[in-house]
Design a protein around this motif. Structure first.
Motif, PDB file in Angstrom:
ATOM      1  N   GLY A  63       5.716 -17.910 -23.742  1.00 17.70           N
ATOM      2  CA  GLY A  63       5.331 -18.481 -25.020  1.00 17.70           C
ATOM      3  C   GLY A  63       6.552 -19.062 -25.699  1.00 17.70           C
ATOM      4  O   GLY A  63       7.676 -18.919 -25.202  1.00 17.70           O
ATOM      5  N   ARG A  72       1.762 -17.355 -27.547  1.00 19.47           N
ATOM      6  CA  ARG A  72       1.567 -17.325 -26.098  1.00 19.47           C
ATOM      7  C   ARG A  72       1.008 -18.654 -25.612  1.00 19.47           C
ATOM      8  O   ARG A  72       0.055 -19.196 -26.175  1.00 19.47           O
ATOM      9  CB  ARG A  72       0.606 -16.204 -25.713  1.00 19.47           C
ATOM     10  CG  ARG A  72       0.388 -16.064 -24.204  1.00 19.47           C
ATOM     11  CD  ARG A  72      -0.693 -15.073 -23.864  1.00 19.47           C
ATOM     12  NE  ARG A  72      -0.419 -13.762 -24.438  1.00 19.47           N
ATOM     13  CZ  ARG A  72      -1.177 -13.177 -25.344  1.00 19.47           C
ATOM     14  NH1 ARG A  72      -2.257 -13.793 -25.786  1.00 19.47           N
ATOM     15  NH2 ARG A  72      -0.868 -11.987 -25.824  1.00 19.47           N
ATOM     16  N   ASP A  87      -4.545 -16.990 -21.679  1.00 18.82           N
ATOM     17  CA  ASP A  87      -4.640 -15.538 -21.564  1.00 18.82           C
ATOM     18  C   ASP A  87      -4.724 -15.044 -20.125  1.00 18.82           C
ATOM     19  O   ASP A  87      -4.883 -13.834 -19.893  1.00 18.82           O
ATOM     20  CB  ASP A  87      -5.872 -15.031 -22.329  1.00 18.82           C
ATOM     21  CG  ASP A  87      -5.745 -15.273 -23.824  1.00 18.82           C
ATOM     22  OD1 ASP A  87      -4.622 -15.160 -24.345  1.00 18.82           O
ATOM     23  OD2 ASP A  87      -6.771 -15.572 -24.463  1.00 18.82           O
ATOM     24  N   ASP A 165       5.782 -12.817 -22.424  1.00 22.44           N
ATOM     25  CA  ASP A 165       4.921 -11.847 -23.092  1.00 22.44           C
ATOM     26  C   ASP A 165       5.153 -10.462 -22.498  1.00 22.44           C
ATOM     27  O   ASP A 165       5.661 -10.307 -21.389  1.00 22.44           O
ATOM     28  CB  ASP A 165       3.458 -12.248 -22.915  1.00 22.44           C
ATOM     29  CG  ASP A 165       2.534 -11.530 -23.892  1.00 22.44           C
ATOM     30  OD1 ASP A 165       3.047 -10.766 -24.743  1.00 22.44           O
ATOM     31  OD2 ASP A 165       1.308 -11.732 -23.809  1.00 22.44           O
TER      32      ASP A 165
END
Length: 201
Positions: A63, A72, A87, A165
């Motif tokens: 991100g 992100r 995701d 992340d």
């Protein structure tokens, strides 16, 4: 006369062998208990392996920082652009944790069933307790090896800084994957072994 014949028949009847087949058995001799402790230890070692495999196979999503906030999947600030499947990396992290724990649980469940085939209750106890400990160890290792949470790091980072992340495993209920699959393998093997053992008794 009939009463006498009945009494004679009862005296001549063979005594029961006393070898009742019990679906679950437990042996408390020293060797069996040591095997059970060793089996529980195997699950802890398996948890270490599962945590390392999860870390090895997972690629954390990146991100970017803008205005001291981390987003992100942000790949450009001018213009603001988000990557596709933002995701996906989060789900991959959880998926690799579950997959690695499941494989370790299945393998070790079969191993424990073969080692403690004559003591089913100790086998179950070893798998449940050792598996839960292994699941906790796997989670702790996976989280410890994952990148740090980028949200607090973004507070002091400049715009455009790329940060990976951290790992998101969700609820602690995920630790039951390892003992759960171990019990599945244990039960399946016992269902195969017990009928054969009963035919030989």
């Amino acid at each position: 006369m009939p009463d006498q014949l009945t009494s004679d028949a009862m005296l001549d009847a063979p005594e029961p062998s006393g070898r009742a087949i019990s679906p679950l058995r437990i042996e408390w001799n020293r060797a069996t208990v040591l095997f059970a402790l060793a089996a529980a230890g195997l699950f802890v070692l398996g948890g270490i392996v599962a945590g390392l495999v999860q870390h090895w196979r997972w690629s954390p999503p990146d991100g970017m920082v803008t205005q001291h906030s981390w987003y992100r999947g942000l790949i450009s600030l001018d213009p603001l652009t988000l990557a596709q499947n933002v995701d996906q990396g989060v789900f991959d992290g959880l998926g690799w944790y579950i997959a690695s724990c499941a494989v370790v649980g299945l393998v070790l469940g079969l191993v424990v069933a073969l080692l403690l085939v004559r003591s089913e209750l100790l086998s179950v106890a070893a798998v449940v307790l050792g598996g839960l400990a292994g699941g906790v160890v796997a989670r702790l290792i996976a989280v410890a090896l994952a990148p740090a949470d980028p949200t607090p790091l973004a507070k002091s980072a400049s715009d455009g800084t790329v940060l990976p992340d951290t790992l998101h495993l969700g609820s602690w209920w995920t630790i039951v994957v390892l003992p759960g699959t171990g019990l599945l393998a244990l039960t399946a093997l016992f269902l195969l072994i017990t009928p054969r053992r009963a035919r030989h008794l």
